[in-house]
Design a protein around this motif. Structure first.
Motif, PDB file in Angstrom:
ATOM      1  N   ASN A 286      36.325  36.280  28.902  1.00  0.00           N
ATOM      2  CA  ASN A 286      36.852  35.845  30.198  1.00  0.00           C
ATOM      3  C   ASN A 286      36.458  36.795  31.320  1.00  0.00           C
ATOM      4  OD1 ASN A 286      38.214  33.947  31.710  1.00  0.00           O
ATOM      5  ND2 ASN A 286      40.143  35.067  31.617  1.00  0.00           N
TER       6      ASN A 286
ATOM      7  N   ARG B 228      37.501  29.029  36.177  1.00  0.00           N
ATOM      8  CA  ARG B 228      38.217  30.313  36.048  1.00  0.00           C
ATOM      9  C   ARG B 228      39.527  30.078  35.297  1.00  0.00           C
ATOM     10  NH1 ARG B 228      35.953  30.910  41.191  1.00  0.00           N
ATOM     11  NH2 ARG B 228      34.658  32.786  41.317  1.00  0.00           N
TER      12      ARG B 228
ATOM     13  N   ASN C  92      33.062  35.754  32.207  1.00  0.00           N
ATOM     14  CA  ASN C  92      33.190  34.435  32.851  1.00  0.00           C
ATOM     15  C   ASN C  92      33.568  34.595  34.320  1.00  0.00           C
ATOM     16  OD1 ASN C  92      33.513  31.531  32.854  1.00  0.00           O
ATOM     17  ND2 ASN C  92      35.722  31.848  32.780  1.00  0.00           N
ATOM     18  N   HIS C  93      34.561  35.440  34.576  1.00  0.00           N
ATOM     19  CA  HIS C  93      35.016  35.640  35.956  1.00  0.00           C
ATOM     20  C   HIS C  93      33.921  36.228  36.834  1.00  0.00           C
ATOM     21  CE1 HIS C  93      39.200  34.626  36.799  1.00  0.00           C
ATOM     22  NE2 HIS C  93      39.324  34.624  35.491  1.00  0.00           N
TER      23      HIS C  93
ATOM     24  N   VAL D 224      43.408  36.658  39.933  1.00  0.00           N
ATOM     25  CA  VAL D 224      42.702  37.244  38.777  1.00  0.00           C
ATOM     26  C   VAL D 224      43.623  37.212  37.561  1.00  0.00           C
ATOM     27  CG1 VAL D 224      41.152  38.745  40.074  1.00  0.00           C
ATOM     28  CG2 VAL D 224      43.412  39.569  39.474  1.00  0.00           C
ATOM     29  N   PRO D 225      43.016  37.111  36.387  1.00  0.00           N
ATOM     30  CA  PRO D 225      43.859  36.997  35.182  1.00  0.00           C
ATOM     31  C   PRO D 225      44.571  38.302  34.857  1.00  0.00           C
ATOM     32  CG  PRO D 225      41.559  37.214  34.559  1.00  0.00           C
ATOM     33  CD  PRO D 225      41.575  37.119  36.050  1.00  0.00           C
TER      34      PRO D 225
ATOM     35  N   GLU E   8      28.183  33.281  40.989  1.00  0.00           N
ATOM     36  CA  GLU E   8      27.716  31.909  41.237  1.00  0.00           C
ATOM     37  C   GLU E   8      28.078  31.527  42.673  1.00  0.00           C
ATOM     38  OE1 GLU E   8      28.465  29.319  37.786  1.00  0.00           O
ATOM     39  OE2 GLU E   8      28.767  27.708  39.242  1.00  0.00           O
ATOM     40  N   SER E   9      29.329  31.849  43.054  1.00  0.00           N
ATOM     41  CA  SER E   9      29.768  31.559  44.438  1.00  0.00           C
ATOM     42  C   SER E   9      28.932  32.357  45.429  1.00  0.00           C
ATOM     43  CB  SER E   9      31.211  31.995  44.646  1.00  0.00           C
ATOM     44  OG  SER E   9      32.065  31.225  43.917  1.00  0.00           O
TER      45      SER E   9
ATOM     46  N   LEU F  99      31.187  33.695  37.524  1.00  0.00           N
ATOM     47  CA  LEU F  99      31.608  32.657  38.471  1.00  0.00           C
ATOM     48  C   LEU F  99      31.648  33.224  39.892  1.00  0.00           C
ATOM     49  CD1 LEU F  99      34.356  30.869  36.370  1.00  0.00           C
ATOM     50  CD2 LEU F  99      32.303  29.797  37.287  1.00  0.00           C
ATOM     51  N   ASP F 100      32.060  34.465  40.039  1.00  0.00           N
ATOM     52  CA  ASP F 100      32.060  35.102  41.364  1.00  0.00           C
ATOM     53  C   ASP F 100      30.636  35.156  41.914  1.00  0.00           C
ATOM     54  OD1 ASP F 100      34.737  35.501  41.045  1.00  0.00           O
ATOM     55  OD2 ASP F 100      34.706  37.646  41.542  1.00  0.00           O
TER      56      ASP F 100
ATOM     57  N   GLU G 146      51.638  35.732  33.129  1.00  0.00           N
ATOM     58  CA  GLU G 146      50.309  35.142  33.326  1.00  0.00           C
ATOM     59  C   GLU G 146      50.391  33.611  33.322  1.00  0.00           C
ATOM     60  OE1 GLU G 146      47.660  35.830  34.438  1.00  0.00           O
ATOM     61  OE2 GLU G 146      45.926  35.011  33.422  1.00  0.00           O
TER      62      GLU G 146
ATOM     63  N   PRO H 203      19.949  24.478  42.107  1.00  0.00           N
ATOM     64  CA  PRO H 203      20.887  24.639  40.993  1.00  0.00           C
ATOM     65  C   PRO H 203      20.470  23.728  39.832  1.00  0.00           C
ATOM     66  CG  PRO H 203      21.965  23.687  42.939  1.00  0.00           C
ATOM     67  CD  PRO H 203      20.560  23.961  43.312  1.00  0.00           C
TER      68      PRO H 203
ATOM     69  N   ARG I 137      46.938  37.358  42.498  1.00  0.00           N
ATOM     70  CA  ARG I 137      47.296  35.965  42.214  1.00  0.00           C
ATOM     71  C   ARG I 137      46.084  35.204  41.646  1.00  0.00           C
ATOM     72  NH1 ARG I 137      48.027  31.203  46.171  1.00  0.00           N
ATOM     73  NH2 ARG I 137      49.207  29.744  44.900  1.00  0.00           N
TER      74      ARG I 137
ATOM     75  N   LYS J 194      39.405  33.662  47.116  1.00  0.00           N
ATOM     76  CA  LYS J 194      39.427  32.546  46.171  1.00  0.00           C
ATOM     77  C   LYS J 194      38.053  32.293  45.567  1.00  0.00           C
ATOM     78  CE  LYS J 194      41.977  28.841  46.829  1.00  0.00           C
ATOM     79  NZ  LYS J 194      42.441  27.643  47.548  1.00  0.00           N
ATOM     80  N   LYS J 195      37.024  32.528  46.408  1.00  0.00           N
ATOM     81  CA  LYS J 195      35.684  32.217  45.909  1.00  0.00           C
ATOM     82  C   LYS J 195      35.141  33.323  45.007  1.00  0.00           C
ATOM     83  CE  LYS J 195      34.343  29.468  49.902  1.00  0.00           C
ATOM     84  NZ  LYS J 195      33.662  29.590  51.186  1.00  0.00           N
ATOM     85  N   MET J 196      35.519  34.562  45.308  1.00  0.00           N
ATOM     86  CA  MET J 196      35.045  35.692  44.485  1.00  0.00           C
ATOM     87  C   MET J 196      36.239  36.606  44.187  1.00  0.00           C
ATOM     88  SD  MET J 196      31.768  36.559  46.740  1.00  0.00           S
ATOM     89  CE  MET J 196      31.256  35.205  47.757  1.00  0.00           C
ATOM     90  N   PRO J 197      37.219  36.094  43.469  1.00  0.00           N
ATOM     91  CA  PRO J 197      38.456  36.867  43.297  1.00  0.00           C
ATOM     92  C   PRO J 197      38.271  38.221  42.612  1.00  0.00           C
ATOM     93  CG  PRO J 197      38.470  34.897  41.920  1.00  0.00           C
ATOM     94  CD  PRO J 197      37.297  34.772  42.828  1.00  0.00           C
TER      95      PRO J 197
ATOM     96  N   GLN K  99      36.913  27.231  40.550  1.00  0.00           N
ATOM     97  CA  GLN K  99      38.328  27.585  40.306  1.00  0.00           C
ATOM     98  C   GLN K  99      38.799  27.059  38.949  1.00  0.00           C
ATOM     99  OE1 GLN K  99      39.742  29.626  41.975  1.00  0.00           O
ATOM    100  NE2 GLN K  99      38.783  29.575  43.976  1.00  0.00           N
TER     101      GLN K  99
ATOM    102  N   ARG L  11      51.705  32.560  36.604  1.00  0.00           N
ATOM    103  CA  ARG L  11      50.662  32.687  37.633  1.00  0.00           C
ATOM    104  C   ARG L  11      49.708  31.488  37.556  1.00  0.00           C
ATOM    105  NH1 ARG L  11      45.375  33.880  38.323  1.00  0.00           N
ATOM    106  NH2 ARG L  11      45.001  34.015  36.079  1.00  0.00           N
TER     107      ARG L  11
END
Lengths: 819, 325
Positions: B307, A805, B310-311, B299-300, B317-318, B314-315, A12, B202, B297, B271-274, A802, A15
């Motif tokens: 988290n 994230r 959070n992810h 995503v955690p 939000e995009s 954020l997705d 991780e 916003p 690549r 990338k914007k909504m991984p 980004q 990455r």
């Protein structure tokens, strides 16, 4: 943390490094964002961002190319060299009856390196050693004392001859092949031993200090036979650290420190113990050696290798009993994991790997006449009558036998486990370092993104307000510095005051002791023969016990005190012979004996007290280090919070953070700091007694090379010693000692703490100035047209997403690490 | 994270469970309708499998596949009629849908008038369709007015509370816990909550408050689900592997619905909504899907409740940002 988790965290982290560096690279190409480097400007610009990228790539490399160190330590004659040779599959290290490792040496696995090469990066310290020893040896030769030197019986003569005939050292930066390496190591070993001889008394600590870091140590590069093709290798470089045994470093404080620091850094530790010494008379010695290394390694990294277990039989302990014995008698249950105790035979492992190595290169074993180890191997493999078996062996059968000997050695399991665990430990360290770097880079990057984004959203008035508030915070840094200086000044005076107090108390203690001792001599005006018995009767053991319990308050009346007491007991007898402070002796021998015993007793007392003082001073300095760092950190935190708040009020969303100041007090060697100060005043002369002790320094400080030379006079009929002279010399020493400790402590604070405080406060000012620069640069986007602004806004929004994230992902790894 | 065993599910019950499927399908069909001069056709959106089934389900005419539409105008018109019927049958709720459909209706009207003028034979058909179109248009206008009239903030709050009640009542427990987060956020996105968020600038204070509330509610419920499953451990390093297995073992219709809802046509969605894209790949691709590897690549590997939320946020939000009105 278990190994699988560590591997997942490493993946991780890699990455994250990958995506964050890609993100930073792309950010450099976003129009109107990160400005190109301007060397005169303190801001986050392209050069700063490229530096982050470089730092992250560096972390990536460290994580993918881990330096995995397995340290090997052994008690006397436990077979440490054999164990290392077993891993190497060759006679890499010389075997001798005496301890062989004088300097820690790294044996690094290098793929394809069939012939070992020893590299020595630093030659100068060894050259100095050689020259000094050669000079001393010549002087001893001239004075006829050379035969007293403690030399290795086989190689000693060769070394002596070399030292006497040439004062030029022959060290090289590279030694190629087993023979050259072995010869060099033997030569070095003998030279170091000679240097330690009390007639030569070279400061070997300087050698240990010079070669203390792994980057400076002698390194042997070779393909370690057993690790050939190991899957762990793909992820790192494995090195075996050959360390001097506990009995070696017991003789040198510097070596002990080097040893401790290297063991702490090691990813795994192999502790070799001799099975045949268990439950024998040698037990106590082994226990004593192990006692001295307690606390140098953590339980999860310690692998106890009980060597020579091939010599076990029905009358000796079995495997489980060995484990219990190690746990209960040699180490303590809280120090060692029973699953990490392995009864093995390093010798069998060595033979198997040696044979395997030879078969790999030659496809046939050499004859036992050419290479004696073949005889040993054959005996283990075939038992008695091996000669016949060896003759009609096919390579396939031989390989089978090699495997069988290897399996019998029981060496596979600890090696496999240790290498795997060592890899994980090394990875854990690298993950921690990489993730901290990632966190820092991502935070500063996100701050920059937010500032640009906020500049787009804010009106000019708010931006100007933000600029002025930040300027005010930067100006405030000056008063922060003054505040810190004031507060640390107060702390320093407090330390000095407390030091003074400790030292004065101790001075009082020693004065009382001396008075007590000499008083007895002064009041007794009787002759030696009449009064000796009376005096002895009057000073009972109880009196002495009372005295020591006052002197060492809080401590039990233990072995140490008893030892000192016995010295006083001896001295008391002599002192009781005194007459009005001047003692007279009829013959030289009695006078000499008295002086020596008195000197010895006081020296021991002073050394004991000296240790106590040093311990007290160290504890105070450690506490002060924390206090001082606390003051600096609190001021820094307040400043950063104020800056964040004022920027936040003006619509700028930032998170400021500077790594807290922490003095690395563990690494500071107070002992050497104080002793250096003392020893620099000492004149080193070959053959002089006590020259390295504090007492020796006292002699030089008070202008005597030895008491005897000044305070007792040789006469034809009588010899007299002036006790008042001894007392005044001692007091003068104590006063000087107080001065030394006090000065050294203040100097230490000024030289060690102050530069770090200054650097931290400079960092704070620069950090805020950097953000002032970022806001200033972001103002340029106010002049963009609407479409450019809109594009930039959209792009910044994506990049902020980004970075957020990444921020969350980094926190997840951090919480996994602390989990 | 394995789902509890669901009872047999039909398309109808699925539409009932996830009302946002209708909304998304309306928008996707509308996006797929191309009106160029006198030519009307449905272009083939990327992810048509599930959409086609929905289409057939509603129109009941499987022979009206869009690839046949271009054969002749009457087929096109019938297909258009089907679209209007679909719109009528399925009430549009989101303002995003209404705006897209209203614009498309305007374009379609112009195209139909052109067809009517140049092809005498279909005049009557076109008039019928124009009549139907006007009805839909009126319906759209009414809905639009309703959204303007009512207290959008109150509706948003109501939906937020209703959706979380469903989650809390374990109505989503047929899915692995990460999918529950997705379905909740997705339903909100297509509903009154999403309407409200899309309407505001916003950093609008009320929007911020609602989003914070969403974050807190999602985190509280997710932490509860996490605790029920993982106990006290707050870190999961094998979630990708386990989730993939769970998704692969889901009922195909659920998996399809999920693949459909997670499908995003945006460029750079990876990338914007991984997280959403990753779920999409897990549901729609095979196990050795190379795009899945590419997605991983972004995503955690190490997941904590915090988290994960959070992810997803954020997705979204995009997603909100790219469909801002």
């Amino acid at each position: 943390m278990n190994i699988e988790n560590i591997e997942a965290l490493a993946a991780e982290t890699l990455r994250l490094i990958d995506v964050v560096t890609a993100e930073l690279d792309q950010a450099l190409n976003v129009p109107h964002f990160i400005s190109e480097a301007n060397p005169h400007e303190n801001t986050i610009n392209a050069s700063e961002v490229r530096k982050w990228v470089d730092d992250l790539i560096n972390e990536n490399n460290k994580l993918t190319q881990l330096e995995i160190v397995v340290a090997v330590i052994g008690t006397m004659k436990s077979g440490k060299s054999t164990t290392i040779n077993a891993i190497a599959g060759m006679d890499l290290l010389p075997n001798r009856e005496t301890a062989m490792t004088t300097l820690p040496t790294l044996i690094r696995n290098k793929h394809g390196q069939a012939i070992p090469v020893l590299c020595l990066n630093k030659l100068e310290p060894l050259q100095n050693l050689y020259r000094a020893v050669a000079k001393a040896v010549k002087e001893l030769d001239d004075s006829g004392y050379i035969s007293d030197l403690n030399l290795h019986k086989k190689d000693g003569d060769t070394l002596l001859e070399m030292l006497l005939t040439s004062d030029q050292p022959h060290f090289k930066t590279e030694y190629i092949g087993q023979n050259e390496i072995s010869e060099f190591l033997r030569h070095l070993n003998d030279l170091m031993r000679l240097a330690k001889d009390k007639r030569i008394n070279f400061d070997v600590d300087s050698i240990y200090e010079a070669y203390g870091q792994s980057s400076e140590m002698p390194v042997i590069e070779v393909e370690l036979d057993h690790l050939k093709g190991s899957r762990e290798e793909a992820k790192g470089v494995i090195s075996i650290l050959d360390t001097p045994g506990p009995n070696e470093f017991g003789q040198s404080e510097s070596l002990r420190r080097v040893f401790q620091s290297q063991l702490r850094k090691a990813s795994a530790v192999f502790l070799i113990i001799d099975f045949t010494q268990m439950n024998t008379e040698a037990d106590a010695a082994v226990r004593q050696q192990l006692e001295s290394v307690k606390g140098f390694f953590s339980k999860d990294r310690l692998y106890v290798i009980v060597n020579k277990f091939d010599q076990a039989n029905s009358r000796t302990m079995n495997s489980d009993q060995v484990k219990d014995f190690v746990m209960d008698h040699l180490l303590e249950p809280n120090l060692v994991d029973p699953n990490l105790i392995f009864p093995v035979s390093s010798f069998n492992a060595y033979l198997a790997n040696r044979a395997r190595h030879h078969m790999f290169t030659h496809d046939v074993l050499p004859s036992p006449q050419e290479e004696p180890w073949v005889r040993d191997f054959a005996k283990v493999a075939f038992g008695d009558g091996w000669e016949d078996d060896l003759d009609d062996l096919t390579p396939a059968r031989l390989h089978k036998k090699i495997d069988s000997v290897w399996n019998k050695s029981q060496f596979e399991n600890p090696l496999e486990m240790a290498v795997k665990a060592a890899h994980a430990t090394a990875a854990e360290k690298s993950i921690d370092s990489a993730i901290q770097k990632l966190k820092e880079c991502n935070r500063e990057y996100l701050n920059t993104l937010n500032i640009y984004s906020n500049t787009l959203a804010n009106d000019m008035d708010r931006i100007q307000t933000a600029m002025s508030s930040l300027r005010a915070d930067i100006d405030h840094c000056v008063s922060v510095r003054n505040d810190v200086i004031k507060k640390t000044g107060t702390l320093i005076s407090e330390i000095v005051r407390k030091l003074d107090m400790i030292l004065k108390t101790r001075r009082e203690d020693i004065l009382k002791t001396i008075d007590y001792l000499f008083e007895r001599g002064a009041v007794q005006q009787k002759s030696y023969n009449e009064n000796l018995r009376n005096t002895l009767d009057s000073v009972t053991n109880e009196n002495l016990r009372d005295l020591f319990s006052t002197l060492f308050s809080g401590g039990s009346y233990n072995r140490r005190e008893k030892r000192v007491e016995s010295k006083f007991q001896k001295m008391k007898i002599r002192i009781s012979e005194a007459n009005s402070g001047v003692m007279e002796f009829r013959d030289n021998e009695n006078a000499r004996r008295f002086v020596e015993e008195t000197e010895e007793a006081i020296e021991e007392l002073i050394n004991e007290i000296d240790k106590e003082i040093e311990k007290g001073v160290n504890a105070k300095l450690c506490q002060s280090a924390e206090d001082i760092a606390g003051v600096v950190n609190e001021n820094m935190r307040e400043t950063l919070e104020s800056a964040m708040k004022s920027l936040g009020d003006s619509g700028f969303e930032v998170v400021f953070h500077i790594q807290a100041l922490a003095f690395d007090i563990d690494r500071v060697d107070f002992h050497s700091i104080y002793n250096k100060a003392i020893n620099t005043k000492t004149c080193y002369e070959t053959g002089r007694r006590h020259k390295k002790s504090l007492w020796g320094w006292l002699c030089s400080k008070v202008g005597t090379s030895d008491w005897g030379t000044e305070t007792y006079q040789y006469q034809r009929t009588s010899y007299s010693i002036d006790l008042s002279e001894i007392k005044s010399s001692t007091l003068s020493y104590i006063d000087s000692l107080i001065q030394v400790f006090s000065n050294q402590s203040v100097d230490f604070i000024n030289n060690h703490f102050q530069p770090q405080i200054d650097a931290k406060l400079d960092e704070l000012g620069n950090y805020l100035q950097k953000y002032q620069g970022v806001i200033r640069n972001s103002l340029e986007i106010a002049n963009l047209d609407q479409s450019e602004k809109s594009n930039l806004k959209q792009r910044l929004g994506e990049m902020i997403g980004q970075a957020k994230r990444h921020e969350g992902d980094i926190s997840s790894v951090l919480s996994a690490i602390s989990h | 994270m394995s789902p509890t065993q669901p009872k047999a599910i039909t398309l109808d019950s699925l539409l009932e469970e996830h009302p946002q499927i209708r909304e998304k399908s309306l928008v996707d069909l509308t996006n797929g309708l191309e009106v160029i001069d006198d030519h009307i056709e449905f272009s083939n959106p990327d992810n048509t499998g599930f959409l086609s089934r929905l289409w057939r389900h509603v129109t009941g005419e499987s022979d009206r596949r869009q690839h046949a539409i271009n054969q002749h105008i009457s087929t096109s018109l019938k297909s258009l009629e089907g679209w209007l019927l679909y719109l009528e049958k399925n009430s549009i709720k989101s303002n995003m849908g209404i705006i897209k459909i209203s614009n498309k209706l305007l374009e379609t009207r112009q195209a139909l008038l052109l067809i009517k003028n140049s092809h005498d034979k279909v005049k009557q058909d076109v008039d019928i369709i124009l009549g139907r179109l006007s009805e839909v248009d009126v319906k759209c206008k009414q809905l639009d007015d309703r959204i303007d009239r009512v207290d959008a903030g109150r509706l948003a709050e109501q939906q937020l509370s209703a959706v979380f009640d469903r989650w809390k009542a374990r109505r989503l427990h047929a899915y692995p816990m990460l999918l529950r987060v997705f379905f909740v956020l997705d339903e909100l996105y297509w509903g009154d909550f999403g309407n409200y968020i899309r309407h505001h600038k916003p950093n609008h204070a009320e929007e911020k408050r609602l989003l914070n509330q969403l974050h807190d509610k999602a985190l509280i419920q997710f932490e509860q689900d996490w605790k029920d499953f993982h106990g006290e451990s707050s870190v999961n390093i094998s979630w990708q592997h386990v989730l993939l297995q769970d998704i692969q073992s889901m009922e195909p219709i659920r998996r399809e619905a999920m693949a459909y809802l997670t499908h995003e046509n945006q460029t750079d969605a990876i990338k914007k909504m991984p997280m959403i894209t990753y779920l999409n790949q897990m549901a729609s691709g095979s196990l050795d899907n190379p795009k899945l590897v590419e997605c991983s690549r972004y995503v955690p590997r190490v997941l904590t409740p915090d988290n994960a939320i959070n992810h997803f946020l954020l997705d979204y939000e995009s997603r909100y940002e790219s469909n801002k009105i």
